[in-house]
Design a protein around this motif. Structure first.
Motif, short mmCIF file in Angstrom:
data_model
loop_
_atom_site.label_atom_id
_atom_site.label_comp_id
_atom_site.label_asym_id
_atom_site.label_seq_id
_atom_site.Cartn_x
_atom_site.Cartn_y
_atom_site.Cartn_z
N TYR A 191 -7.21 5.56 -9.05
CA TYR A 191 -5.78 5.35 -9.32
C TYR A 191 -5.30 4.17 -8.47
CZ TYR A 191 -5.35 9.86 -11.76
OH TYR A 191 -5.47 10.89 -12.65
N PRO A 192 -4.17 3.58 -8.80
CA PRO A 192 -3.68 2.44 -8.01
C PRO A 192 -3.30 2.82 -6.59
CG PRO A 192 -2.63 2.53 -10.18
CD PRO A 192 -3.34 3.82 -10.00
N ASP A 193 -3.12 1.82 -5.76
CA ASP A 193 -2.62 2.03 -4.42
C ASP A 193 -1.24 2.69 -4.49
OD1 ASP A 193 -0.99 1.12 -1.90
OD2 ASP A 193 -3.09 0.76 -1.39
N LEU A 194 -1.01 3.63 -3.58
CA LEU A 194 0.22 4.42 -3.63
C LEU A 194 1.49 3.59 -3.47
CD1 LEU A 194 -1.02 7.41 -1.47
CD2 LEU A 194 -0.43 7.49 -3.90
N ALA A 195 1.40 2.45 -2.83
CA ALA A 195 2.59 1.62 -2.61
C ALA A 195 3.19 1.12 -3.92
CB ALA A 195 2.28 0.46 -1.69
N PHE A 196 2.42 1.13 -5.00
CA PHE A 196 2.98 0.74 -6.28
C PHE A 196 4.05 1.73 -6.77
CE2 PHE A 196 -0.78 -2.04 -6.96
CZ PHE A 196 -0.12 -3.17 -7.40
N ALA A 197 4.11 2.91 -6.15
CA ALA A 197 5.12 3.90 -6.53
C ALA A 197 6.47 3.66 -5.85
CB ALA A 197 4.63 5.31 -6.20
#
Length: 395
Positions: A191-197
């Motif tokens: 999954y993408p890096d959490l900071a994209f949230a």
């Protein structure tokens, strides 16, 4: 009455690394939105900072407060060793109180920067082993990984990962690295890096402005003998690039990704002494994104500085220190705009920057589309976490 679920968050948080804190804040935002009745506790490197910033229960990651300082005197070495033993009981006691412990992103399974096996890797192993011992699930969520060249570090990281109940990685090379270290990744997801949230702010843009993210870069684990030389070369070449921008009459805003990077900012500003250069005042990743939203283009070294720029759909050039930078850039469609922080070609950097600006509109459109997809994928992962670990609110 059904008790609320008890959720622990674990990591080097509140210790000065804005990327780590940003990943934590993304997960905290998800938990407070989707599980508002959850009792949340954080075991971290900077408990006072995290507690004051988020009004949340915290406990120190290590009993010995000087854990991440080099111990040379006999009493310091003895105290540090005793702390390793004390932390076994402290970690197990804290983990036992949780229904699930989440390690929110970060490069917890990688050693791209100088790292001692008995530092954070040991703490992570204590967490995973404690979870197995007391029956608490441990989830490594969107974490970064690489194959360490040091046997002890590789062994500790691999064992910590194997003992976790859930693993997801922020990119495919991280997943492949754990497979190479003997971890069964059959059911692990990417999954993408959490900071994209995190929410993307929008501020007025200063015309022709450039954001430059710098780093106190000293090389990796194998470069300790040449660390100062590598640092001096990096600062010199980044200073020359900023000087080129200033000579072209461009406003330059300097960014950090860790408190240690202030030293580089100070050296560049002192060397060039130009009113066109300013330093962004940031203490969180949200601060970085808000300040970065005011520039047109970005050239950066730290992974999460690059991520912030891509999240904001800014044409971005990576002067990276690890493969993860290149992977992230390629995922978002800017794979051709990369250089190595170890061996910067200033003329080449200027040429890449010129091309970057000439294609700014096209690249921004690509970034906006791919960035939106990253956010959707993270929403899917959060739903999976809720369904897997928090369906009834209790263990």
């Amino acid at each position: 009455m059904i008790p609320s679920v008890r959720i622990g968050l674990f990591g080097l948080l509140g210790s000065g690394n804005l990327g780590n804190d940003g990943s934590f804040e993304a997960v905290l935002g998800y938990l407070r939105a989707e599980h508002p009745d959850a009792a949340i506790s954080v075991m971290c490197g900077g408990p006072e900072i995290v507690a004051s910033r988020h009004e949340i229960e915290t406990i120190a990651l290590n009993w010995y407060q000087g854990e991440y300082r080099t111990a040379s005197r006999p009493w310091a070495i003895a105290t540090k060793a005793m702390g390793k033993l004390v932390d076994i009981g402290r970690t197990a006691s804290w983990v036992r109180k949780q229904d699930v412990v989440i390690v929110p992103g970060m490069g917890v399974l990688e050693s791209t920067l100088p790292l001692r096996p008995w530092g954070f890797p040991y703490s992570l192993l204590l967490l995973s082993a404690s979870g197995r011992l007391v029956g608490t699930k441990v989830a490594l969520v969107s974490v970064g990984a690489n194959v360490s060249g040091h046997r002890a570090t590789r062994s500790i990281i691999g064992r910590a990962a194997r003992l976790a109940s859930f693993r997801s990685y922020r990119d495919e090379p991280s997943r492949e690295a754990m497979r190479e270290m003997g971890v069964d990744v059959t059911n692990d997801r990417v999954y993408p890096d959490l900071a994209f949230a995190l929410q993307a702010p929008s501020e007025p843009v200063v015309p022709r402005s450039v954001g430059v993210g710098v780093m106190a870069y000293h090389g990796g684990n194998d470069d300790r003998a040449r660390a100062h030389e590598i640092y001096e070369s990096y600062v010199d070449k980044m200073t020359k690039f900023v000087a080129h921008l200033v000579e072209d009459g461009r406003p330059v805003r300097l960014f950090i990704g860790d408190l240690a990077d202030h030293q580089v900012v100070d050296e560049i500003m002192k060397e060039l002494d130009s009113p066109l250069i300013s330093a962004a005042d940031t203490s969180t990743l949200d601060d970085v994104m808000r300040a970065m939203s005011t520039v047109e283009t970005v050239v950066a070294t730290r992974y999460h500085n690059i991520l912030c720029a891509l999240k904001l759909a800014k044409p971005t050039l990576s002067v990276g220190y690890a493969r993860k930078n290149e992977v992230l850039m390629a995922q978002l469609g800017l794979g051709e705009f990369c250089q190595s922080a170890r061996d910067i070609d200033v003329d080449g950097l200027v040429g890449q920057f010129t091309e970057l600006e000439s294609r700014a509109e096209e690249l921004s459109e690509t970034l906006a589309k791919r960035g939106a997809e990253q956010t959707r994928l993270l929403e899917r992962q959060f739903s999976e976490l809720s369904a897997t670990f928090l369906p009834m609110g209790v263990r």
